[in-house]
Design an enzyme around this catalytic site. Structure first.
Site, PDB file in Angstrom:
ATOM      1  N   ASP B  16       0.764  -1.660  -0.128  1.00 32.14           N
ATOM      2  CA  ASP B  16       0.016   0.102  -0.225  1.00 32.14           C
ATOM      3  C   ASP B  16       1.268   1.810   0.094  1.00 32.14           C
ATOM      4  O   ASP B  16       0.412   2.315   0.195  1.00 32.14           O
ATOM      5  CB  ASP B  16      -1.401   0.130   1.410  1.00 32.14           C
ATOM      6  N   CYS B  19       4.872   2.926  -4.440  1.00 24.86           N
ATOM      7  CA  CYS B  19       6.410   3.243  -4.559  1.00 24.86           C
ATOM      8  C   CYS B  19       6.577   4.178  -6.532  1.00 24.86           C
ATOM      9  O   CYS B  19       6.207   2.587  -6.864  1.00 24.86           O
ATOM     10  CB  CYS B  19       7.574   2.551  -4.125  1.00 24.86           C
ATOM     11  N   LYS B  48       9.173  -6.915  -3.128  1.00 25.30           N
ATOM     12  CA  LYS B  48       7.729  -7.528  -4.265  1.00 25.30           C
ATOM     13  C   LYS B  48       7.509  -6.780  -5.240  1.00 25.30           C
ATOM     14  O   LYS B  48       6.907  -7.364  -6.294  1.00 25.30           O
ATOM     15  CB  LYS B  48       6.852  -7.438  -2.633  1.00 25.30           C
ATOM     16  N   ASN B 419      -9.487 -10.089   1.434  1.00 24.67           N
ATOM     17  CA  ASN B 419      -9.468 -11.762   1.633  1.00 24.67           C
ATOM     18  C   ASN B 419      -9.775 -11.840   3.062  1.00 24.67           C
ATOM     19  O   ASN B 419      -9.490 -12.194   4.124  1.00 24.67           O
ATOM     20  CB  ASN B 419      -8.028 -12.627   1.774  1.00 24.67           C
ATOM     21  N   GLN B 445      -7.570 -11.847  -8.282  1.00 26.21           N
ATOM     22  CA  GLN B 445      -6.630 -12.091  -8.890  1.00 26.21           C
ATOM     23  C   GLN B 445      -6.166 -13.847  -8.447  1.00 26.21           C
ATOM     24  O   GLN B 445      -5.739 -14.433  -9.469  1.00 26.21           O
ATOM     25  CB  GLN B 445      -4.995 -11.467  -8.829  1.00 26.21           C
TER      26      GLN B 445
END
Lengths: 76, 741
Positions: B16, B19, B48, B419, B445
């Protein structure tokens, strides 16, 4: 902290100047923009031995081969 | 530039933080993600981000709409088209609304997609008439934003570039987690700024700190009372600011007097002199910042803790000054998400039905309504949904209503990029609620444990596959732009398309009148005099003109126009208008340890990323941390599988010995499931084995009173071995001296 002291006024001016330079640097089109980017680059760059952001995982990353990603996506 | 490679400027949404990065594209797909060329974003990328091209190419990605054909959770699906899916979803949602009322529809979203949701979800819900929107931001930044308003009407952001001292309350930004914040803190330290860390663990930030306060888990609020006691008694506060710009100082002083340092030392477990030293450093070495921390968001004293942070900032004179806590307001050139959301169209009678608002109103419409007029006066509009956290339903109350245990039924539940089973407290209640729904729709996704229980799973695009306008959650006035780097695979579509199609399926196409996401962005940026395409091509950041001490012209956006040390709004809602500290409830000897959860691991964000081989190789199994002494007392050994148990549930994890952990404290990792494990009700891809939400209680003793969010920083528990008596794993010393993350 006195809101009208000379030091305080200076810090406000410097704060605004930094934002103006960052805005120019982000645009990076005109000569002044590029000068601002160069100045910020010099202000923020660190010698490698002091650069706490250096990280082999990031620095050595070369990404992926598109065919490799295609094969991976197909489950091969 | 490598041959055949083109580049785009993008904002990474792997977590969140957003960047600024550059994507490299070859043969129509992103093959590399690297940090921006702009020096103000240098090295703002983590593991990540660089692995994202592979993560989104995963063969198990959902590429087409799926409709459930067996029993709920049976794992039987058929592929349908978007048109078929949305037509059926629209008619079934309308049937729920007609039968139970619009409030019977609840939506849960998460950062991955809420920041690309643009307020459209709330906009559609407000037109349909449902106030029941929930999010993980209820216990992570959104609630902080809402509670900050009680004191000075906005949520400040620390001026890391000019500060002289930083206070981290349990927060531990690292090279690969909260990467820009880590960069800002380290840079400030290199300039000579001081660092104060409160953390029960000897974290990597604690190791770099000038003062480390190893407080008892969950005692942050008591610690801040100690700081205030020192600062007020020794006259270290900004007397001019307090006199001119605050109300309630005398009442605050009386409350603070209830917390002499000896009492604070007892409550926090820290040395009184060290507490006093930290308080003096905070007050005299300013301007100081207390950056947002998720830790204070997740405690039974969360409201009081956040209020005390606000009060410290205010009385020490750090509000809206260079190097202090900036109250930026909206960017006037951009139509912000709060405007998009159109909260004014939701009737007051429907707002009053928002779940949880009667008992725990702090971040609900009811709790925030007193700020409408002051916010219009100071920031030019009535509704400021900062970090999407200022008009939420309470998650626990929503799940109870879904389970048939609320004031009215909730019968349709949608979640996007979220989720829910693993993201809120009390997974058994969430599961019961989901199994009691007439319609569940997921926009995802991957087939998460929660998606496995849906009627429809609709394929979601990723941040590589769509443009994005990021208004910093309304928290800051900077706006950034992201280019679409590649086409989405299969039938994957954006949240914009999801809400547009849903509005059409409900017969309300005019709610989302724009044809494309780009058209919508053109509408939002029109005041700049440029199109979105022009902006994204020429401008990485669109800054608002910086100003300081704006309150001198406008006052603060509180009912009094001043900093409310004693909150008139909390008082009006029937709560203590001053901060207070609730101690732990009486302990059950069967659960002698304390656990905390909510911790991110570097390779994962929340419940995601477990499907990426490179990330799983770093964290193959969920690990709990204990120190050696506590492990010996519990009769467990490094590397063995153990169970963590409390009155609510039980999870399995591997034990890792970390001497940086204090005695009797258990670190439980957040959000674990294994995509490779069997799916469906009763299995849920390992969620029943590993998900920490099974241990997170939401009974009254473990809820913050004002917000109704769970206390997950200090839950009684026990750790027991799962190994057979012959399974004699050795205690390994290899990582004993490492700090804990």
């Amino acid at each position: 902290m006195s809101g009208n002291s000379r030091g305080f006024m200076q810090s406000e001016f410097m704060g605004k100047l930094m934002v103006a330079m960052a805005a120019r640097s982000s645009r990076n089109r005109s000569l002044l923009d590029r000068l601002c980017r160069r100045a910020l680059n010099r202000l923020t760059a660190l010698p490698p031995e002091e650069d706490f952001m250096r990280d082999p995982l990031i620095d050595n990353d070369e990404g992926f081969d598109p065919e490799e990603l295609d094969r991976y996506q197909r489950g091969e | 530039m490598r041959e055949g490679v083109t580049t785009k400027r993008a904002l990474c949404a792997s977590c969140d933080i957003a960047c600024s990065v550059v994507t490299e594209i070859k043969n129509g797909r992103v093959v590399r993600v690297r940090s921006s060329d702009n020096p103000i974003f240098r090295d703002h990328i983590c593991m990540k981000g660089i692995v994202a091209p592979k993560g989104f190419a995963n063969p198990n990605r959902i590429l087409h709409p799926l409709k459930r054909v067996g029993e709920r959770g049976s794992g039987k699906w058929e592929q349908v088209t978007w048109d078929e899916a949305m037509a059926d979803i629209g008619s079934r949602l309308q049937a729920v609304v007609d039968r139970y009322g619009p409030e019977a529809w609840a939506v849960s979203t998460s950062q991955w997609n809420t920041s690309t949701d643009h307020g459209l979800g709330r906009r559609v819900m407000n037109h349909v008439g449902s106030p029941n929107w929930i999010s993980g931001v209820a216990l992570c930044a959104g609630n902080t934003a809402a509670v900050n308003r009680f004191t000075y009407g906005w949520f400040p952001f620390g001026d890391f570039n000019n500060t002289r001292c930083i206070v981290l309350m349990g927060h531990n930004p690292r090279r690969h987690s909260w990467t820009p914040i880590y960069n800002y803190i380290r840079s400030a330290q290199q300039r000579g700024a001081k660092l104060i860390v409160m953390d029960p663990r000897r974290s990597s930030s604690a190791e770099r700190a000038d003062i480390w306060l190893p407080l008892k888990v969950g005692s942050d609020t008591a610690m801040m009372f100690g700081w205030l006691k020192v600062i007020i008694d020794e006259g270290l506060y900004d007397k001019e600011f307090v006199a001119e710009w605050t109300v309630g100082f005398d009442e605050l002083r009386q409350r603070v007097d209830e917390y002499p340092l000896e009492r604070v030392a007892e409550l926090t477990g820290c040395d009184p002199e060290m507490i006093a030293s930290a308080a003096r450093l905070y007050a005299t070495h300013g301007p100081t910042i207390i950056p947002w921390t998720p830790i204070t968001d997740m405690q039974r004293n969360s409201t009081s803790g956040i209020r005390l942070q606000s009060i410290l900032r205010a009385i020490c004179g750090y509000l809206d000054v260079p190097g202090g806590e900036l109250l930026q307001g909206f960017n006037p050139d951009i139509i912000n998400e709060s405007e998009i959301e159109m909260h004014h169209v939701l009737p007051e009678a429907q707002k009053a039905k928002q779940l949880g608002s009667q008992d725990h109103p702090a971040f609900t419409y009811r709790g925030q309504s007193a700020f409408r007029e002051p916010t219009r006066r100071v920031y030019g509009q009535e509704y400021a949904n900062l970090v999407m956290g200022c008009h939420m339903a309470t998650p626990s109350a929503t799940f109870q209503a879904m389970a048939g245990e609320g004031p009215y039924p909730v019968k349709a539940f949608f979640f996007l990029g979220n989720n829910p089973l693993l993201s809120y407290a009390n997974m058994p209640m969430i599961l019961k609620g989901m199994m009691n729904q007439e319609l569940i729709v997921a926009h995802e996704q991957f087939m998460t444990p929660s998606a496995q229980l849906a009627d429809y799973v609709l394929p979601a695009d990723s941040w590589l596959e769509r443009p994005w306008l990021h208004d910093m959650f309304g928290w800051m006035s900077t706006v950034r732009f992201s280019e679409k780097s590649m086409d989405p695979p299969g039938d994957c579509r954006s949240t914009f398309q999801f809400w547009k199609l849903l509005a059409g399926a409900l017969g309300q196409s005019d709610i989302v009148p724009w044809d494309t996401l780009e058209d919508f962005y053109d509408y939002r940026v029109a005041r700049t005099g440029m199109s979105f395409a022009d902006l994204v091509a020429t401008t990485e950041v669109h800054f608002a003109k910086p100003e300081f001490r704006k309150y001198e012209k406008t006052g603060f956006a509180t009912p009094s126009g001043k900093v409310e040390l004693k909150s008139s709004v909390l008082e009006g809602l029937g709560f203590d208008p001053l901060p207070y500290f609730r101690e732990d409830p009486p302990r059950d000897d069967a659960y002698p340890l304390m656990m905390f959860t909510g911790v991110r691991e570097d390779g994962f964000f929340q419940t995601g990323h477990r499907h990426i081989p490179e990330m799983r190789a770093r964290h193959p199994e969920p690990e709990i941390y204990l120190n050696e002494k506590t492990a010996r007392t519990a009769g467990v050994r490094d590397g063995e599988w153990v169970a963590v148990e409390n009155q609510l549930g039980r999870i399995k994890a591997k034990l890792a010995i970390r001497d940086a952990m204090p005695d009797d404290l258990v670190r439980v990792p957040h959000g674990w499931w294994k995509p490779e494990m069997p799916q469906g009700h009763g299995q849920l891809s390992g969620a029943h084995d590993y998900a920490d939400s099974q241990l997170c209680r939401d009974d009254d003793d473990f809820l913050d009173r004002e917000q109704g969010i769970p206390h997950i920083k200090g839950i009684p528990c026990r750790v027991v071995s799962l190994m057979s008596p012959s399974g004699d794993a050795e205690i390994v010393d290899a990582s004993l001296l490492e700090p804990v993350e």
